[in-house]
Enzyme design. Structure first.
Site, mmCIF file in Angstrom:
data_model
loop_
_atom_site.group_PDB
_atom_site.id
_atom_site.type_symbol
_atom_site.label_atom_id
_atom_site.label_comp_id
_atom_site.label_asym_id
_atom_site.label_seq_id
_atom_site.Cartn_x
_atom_site.Cartn_y
_atom_site.Cartn_z
ATOM 1 N N LYS A 55 0.844 -1.088 -0.033
ATOM 2 C CA LYS A 55 0.098 -0.056 0.137
ATOM 3 C C LYS A 55 0.727 1.350 0.013
ATOM 4 O O LYS A 55 0.660 2.164 -0.819
ATOM 5 C CB LYS A 55 -0.675 0.018 1.300
ATOM 6 C CG LYS A 55 -1.618 1.351 1.532
ATOM 7 C CD LYS A 55 -2.373 1.327 2.969
ATOM 8 C CE LYS A 55 -1.688 1.451 4.314
ATOM 9 N NZ LYS A 55 -1.212 2.990 4.471
ATOM 10 N N ASN A 56 1.915 1.258 0.913
ATOM 11 C CA ASN A 56 2.589 2.657 1.071
ATOM 12 C C ASN A 56 3.729 2.890 -0.075
ATOM 13 O O ASN A 56 4.101 3.932 -0.327
ATOM 14 C CB ASN A 56 3.440 2.694 2.574
ATOM 15 C CG ASN A 56 2.423 2.566 3.374
ATOM 16 O OD1 ASN A 56 1.090 2.969 3.500
ATOM 17 N ND2 ASN A 56 2.705 2.699 4.630
ATOM 18 N N CYS A 98 -4.120 12.987 13.031
ATOM 19 C CA CYS A 98 -5.045 11.566 13.085
ATOM 20 C C CYS A 98 -4.513 10.756 14.459
ATOM 21 O O CYS A 98 -4.193 11.433 15.202
ATOM 22 C CB CYS A 98 -4.516 10.869 11.806
ATOM 23 S SG CYS A 98 -3.165 9.932 11.942
ATOM 24 N N ARG A 153 1.001 14.897 12.714
ATOM 25 C CA ARG A 153 1.457 14.667 11.302
ATOM 26 C C ARG A 153 1.727 15.879 10.576
ATOM 27 O O ARG A 153 0.786 16.235 9.607
ATOM 28 C CB ARG A 153 0.405 13.714 10.662
ATOM 29 C CG ARG A 153 0.273 12.606 11.576
ATOM 30 C CD ARG A 153 -0.362 11.323 10.934
ATOM 31 N NE ARG A 153 0.546 10.749 9.883
ATOM 32 C CZ ARG A 153 0.327 9.623 9.227
ATOM 33 N NH1 ARG A 153 -0.772 8.973 9.471
ATOM 34 N NH2 ARG A 153 1.031 9.133 8.524
ATOM 35 N N ASP A 191 5.107 0.839 11.821
ATOM 36 C CA ASP A 191 4.050 0.039 11.365
ATOM 37 C C ASP A 191 3.791 -1.257 11.742
ATOM 38 O O ASP A 191 2.846 -1.873 11.402
ATOM 39 C CB ASP A 191 3.878 0.526 9.909
ATOM 40 C CG ASP A 191 3.689 1.858 9.586
ATOM 41 O OD1 ASP A 191 3.187 2.493 10.469
ATOM 42 O OD2 ASP A 191 3.765 1.839 8.214
ATOM 43 N N ILE A 209 8.502 7.286 16.673
ATOM 44 C CA ILE A 209 8.046 8.068 15.474
ATOM 45 C C ILE A 209 6.924 8.924 15.653
ATOM 46 O O ILE A 209 6.864 10.088 15.390
ATOM 47 C CB ILE A 209 8.019 6.891 14.242
ATOM 48 C CG1 ILE A 209 9.034 6.136 14.133
ATOM 49 C CG2 ILE A 209 7.766 7.847 12.828
ATOM 50 C CD1 ILE A 209 10.442 6.602 13.676
ATOM 51 N N ARG A 262 -8.316 -0.488 4.977
ATOM 52 C CA ARG A 262 -7.581 0.359 4.466
ATOM 53 C C ARG A 262 -6.214 -0.259 4.034
ATOM 54 O O ARG A 262 -5.623 0.256 2.926
ATOM 55 C CB ARG A 262 -7.399 1.510 5.256
ATOM 56 C CG ARG A 262 -8.527 2.215 5.476
ATOM 57 C CD ARG A 262 -8.214 3.507 6.589
ATOM 58 N NE ARG A 262 -7.110 4.191 5.795
ATOM 59 C CZ ARG A 262 -6.430 5.248 6.220
ATOM 60 N NH1 ARG A 262 -6.731 5.661 7.457
ATOM 61 N NH2 ARG A 262 -5.294 5.922 5.699
HETATM 62 C C1 EPZ Z 1 4.582 6.984 6.176
HETATM 63 O O1 EPZ Z 1 3.782 8.246 6.946
HETATM 64 C C2 EPZ Z 1 3.549 6.006 6.296
HETATM 65 N N1 EPZ Z 1 2.320 6.383 5.422
HETATM 66 C C3 EPZ Z 1 3.151 5.507 7.530
HETATM 67 O O2 EPZ Z 1 2.516 4.552 7.691
HETATM 68 C C4 EPZ Z 1 4.397 5.531 8.469
HETATM 69 O O3 EPZ Z 1 4.058 5.159 9.958
HETATM 70 C C5 EPZ Z 1 5.390 6.530 8.428
HETATM 71 O O4 EPZ Z 1 5.659 6.839 6.958
HETATM 72 C C6 EPZ Z 1 6.703 6.267 8.993
HETATM 73 O O5 EPZ Z 1 7.303 4.851 8.539
HETATM 74 C C7 EPZ Z 1 2.373 6.124 4.038
HETATM 75 O O6 EPZ Z 1 3.453 5.611 3.486
HETATM 76 C C8 EPZ Z 1 1.350 6.462 3.247
HETATM 77 P P1 EPZ Z 1 6.525 10.495 7.882
HETATM 78 P P2 EPZ Z 1 4.407 9.692 6.598
HETATM 79 O O7 EPZ Z 1 6.606 11.878 7.170
HETATM 80 O O8 EPZ Z 1 5.003 9.816 5.193
HETATM 81 C C9 EPZ Z 1 7.695 13.867 11.296
HETATM 82 C C10 EPZ Z 1 0.755 2.926 8.109
HETATM 83 O O9 EPZ Z 1 0.296 2.379 9.060
HETATM 84 N N2 EPZ Z 1 7.272 14.839 10.206
HETATM 85 O O10 EPZ Z 1 7.827 9.658 7.481
HETATM 86 O O11 EPZ Z 1 3.346 10.394 6.697
HETATM 87 C C11 EPZ Z 1 6.080 13.126 11.481
HETATM 88 O O12 EPZ Z 1 5.890 13.716 12.749
HETATM 89 C C12 EPZ Z 1 0.935 4.373 8.136
HETATM 90 O O13 EPZ Z 1 0.686 2.385 6.952
HETATM 91 C C13 EPZ Z 1 7.717 16.043 10.348
HETATM 92 O O14 EPZ Z 1 8.155 16.622 11.666
HETATM 93 O O15 EPZ Z 1 5.180 9.786 7.893
HETATM 94 C C14 EPZ Z 1 6.680 11.601 12.479
HETATM 95 O O16 EPZ Z 1 7.329 11.801 13.558
HETATM 96 C C15 EPZ Z 1 0.588 5.194 9.204
HETATM 97 N N3 EPZ Z 1 7.402 16.923 9.585
HETATM 98 C C16 EPZ Z 1 7.936 11.292 11.266
HETATM 99 O O17 EPZ Z 1 8.602 12.807 10.854
HETATM 100 C C17 EPZ Z 1 6.934 16.707 8.187
HETATM 101 O O18 EPZ Z 1 6.669 17.610 7.357
HETATM 102 C C18 EPZ Z 1 7.989 10.591 10.208
HETATM 103 O O19 EPZ Z 1 6.873 10.977 9.519
HETATM 104 C C19 EPZ Z 1 6.809 15.141 8.154
HETATM 105 C C20 EPZ Z 1 6.868 14.497 8.829
#
Ligand code: EPZ
Length: 435
Positions: free
Chosen positions: A22-23, A124, A129, A314, A336, A407
């Site tokens: 999915k991701n 969420c 996020r 995850d 995370i 999902r």
């Molecule tokens: C991706 O989310 C995945 N989603 C998430 O999977 C997964 O948990 C996450 O990566 C971490 O591996 C998809 O791929 C669709 P990030 P993403 O930006 O990209 C901080 C699931 O269950 N951050 O890597 O949204 C944030 O707060 C889902 O399948 C900022 O500070 O995650 C977090 O602490 C849930 N500023 C860390 O980075 C930003 O602009 C990682 O988030 C963006 C992120």
């Protein structure tokens, strides 16, 4: 709303086919917006998140066709995407609130059309996020970004400009968005502290096949040399490492033996090592990975989530559930997301012994038995943790709010039934008919 009813106690044995990730699929779909040609994606999972993304692209003017397909003898879907000209440059709130990965249209549309409006997704269940990294990087590339009425409005005169960007956090979403934006930028973009997840490498592979010049994927420095235009291709989505890890936990928690067909050991090194340390036999087969917990006496292990190749957030909920049946104590630390222990109160209702300390860590002490209960899913991975507990609990467990599972887990009941679980979906209409 549909529910899942599980009668616990069955040992699981057999084979489970691991679907496309999915991701990985979500950014790949959005990468198709970078060209007027057709991008065909094979090994696509049939999930509600994919449907939500397809709905959004159709709203932007993409023509989408879907075909039934076979990968290694298993039925999957192939989708083709053609955006000859976008008819809208707005991702409306109603789409984005359903699925936050809708923000992946930001980079491609801005790069191709110089303008885009995307509703800010907001927080969420698992955390706030933020999107500051995505927006700051686009500004560094010359875009003017404003937040107006809950929408990100981004514009650039002419083309985005390649530059040197350092992320403060190795964000998966920002890495994908900026990689896509940079493919059509003027000059070279370098992303430092980029995310290294396999889904990023899959996107880099697709972009390269479309004519982009990307290097360094899988490391923390990714370089993208802008090109004038990209063209259509066909690409096979990588297997879902999180789905594979989830079913590995199902084999282990039921002391069963499951071969995860198509799963890739190299993308699951940390979780597989943890399983070995716990006392489960893990081996590579010709078709995937064999998880054998037959007669295993599991010992509790500490888990700390981290960016790839560390232990994936995850899989935290699923492995925490596994530790409920291990001897001794396990300390689970989430680094995370700031609110990712929502499964714990529900597991406590099933007889688990877990103490959460603040938002970051939980001590799990193995218990002799869990008992079935009505539980409430709060997010996708937390829901799978409840299913795992239900598989070993005495009696019946009902997991409510199954839409979370839909999902991200394709044909979940069918896959678990196929290896011997007693599991069924009760749809709302079945319930009404029974009343
Ligand atoms: C991706 O989310 C995945 N989603 C998430 O999977 C997964 O948990 C996450 O990566 C971490 O591996 C998809 O791929 C669709 P990030 P993403 O930006 O990209 C901080 C699931 O269950 N951050 O890597 O949204 C944030 O707060 C889902 O399948 C900022 O500070 O995650 C977090 O602490 C849930 N500023 C860390 O980075 C930003 O602009 C990682 O988030 C963006 C992120």
């Amino acid at each position: 709303m549909d529910k899942i009813k599980i009668t616990g106690g069955n040992r699981l044995e057999g084979k489970i086919f691991i679907s496309g990730a999915k991701n990985a699929a979500l950014p790949l779909i959005c990468a198709s917006l970078l060209t007027k040609d057709t991008v065909t994606l094979t090994n696509m999972p049939l999930l509600s998140d994919i449907k939500s993304m397809n709905d959004l692209l159709e709203q932007l003017g993409t023509q989408i066709d879907c075909f039934d397909d076979f990968v290694d003898g298993h039925s999957t879907k192939t989708y083709s995407y053609r955006t000859q000209e976008a008819t809208s440059l707005t991702a409306p709130y109603d789409y984005v609130r359903k699925m936050r990965a809708s923000y992946y249209v930001l980079g491609p549309l801005l790069a191709r059309y110089g303008e885009v409006q995307v509703s800010l997704p907001g927080g969420c269940a698992i955390g706030a996020r933020p999107m500051d990294i995505h927006l700051s990087a686009l500004e560094q590339m010359g875009a003017k970004v404003e937040i107006i009425n809950g929408y990100i409005n981004a514009k650039v005169k002419g083309k985005l400009k390649g530059c040197h960007i350092t992320f403060h956090t190795a964000s998966v979403g920002a890495t994908c968005n900026i990689m896509m934006a940079a493919t059509l930028a003027q000059g070279t973009t370098t992303i430092e502290n980029a995310a290294k997840e396999p889904e990023i490498s899959d996107l880099a592979e697709l972009l390269t096949a479309m004519g982009a010049k990307v290097s360094g994927q899988g490391t923390s420095t990714i370089t993208i040399e802008g090109v004038k235009e990209l063209h259509g291709v066909a690409h096979k989505v990588i297997p879902d490492r999180i789905e594979a890890g989830s079913y590995a936990a199902a084999a282990a928690i039921t002391r069963g033996k499951i071969e995860l067909i198509n799963a890739q050991t190299q993308t699951l090194q940390c979780p597989l090592q943890l399983l070995r340390d716990t006392g489960v036999k893990v081996s590579e087969t010709a078709n995937g990975i064999l998880i054998d917990a037959t007669n295993a006496k599991l010992s509790g292990q500490d888990i700390m989530t981290d960016y790839y190749p560390g232990f994936p957030t995850d899989l935290q909920a699923q492995f925490l559930a596994l530790m409920l049946t291990a001897d001794g104590a396990s300390m689970v630390t989430e680094t995370i997301w700031e609110n990712r222990f929502m499964h714990v109160p529900e597991l406590l209702r099933m007889g688990a012994n877990i103490n959460v300390h603040g938002h970051a860590s939980a001590i799990v002490r193995g218990v002799k038995k869990l008992s079935g209960a009505q539980v409430m899913a709060t997010d996708l991975r937390a829901s799978f943790a409840l299913v795992l507990a239900g598989l070993v609990a005495e009696g019946e467990t009902t997991v409510n709010r199954v839409y979370h599972l839909d999902r991200g887990y394709e044909r979940l009941e069918e896959k678990l039934k196929g290896v011997g679980a007693k599991i069924e979906r009760i749809s709302e209409s079945d319930e009404l008919a029974a009343e």
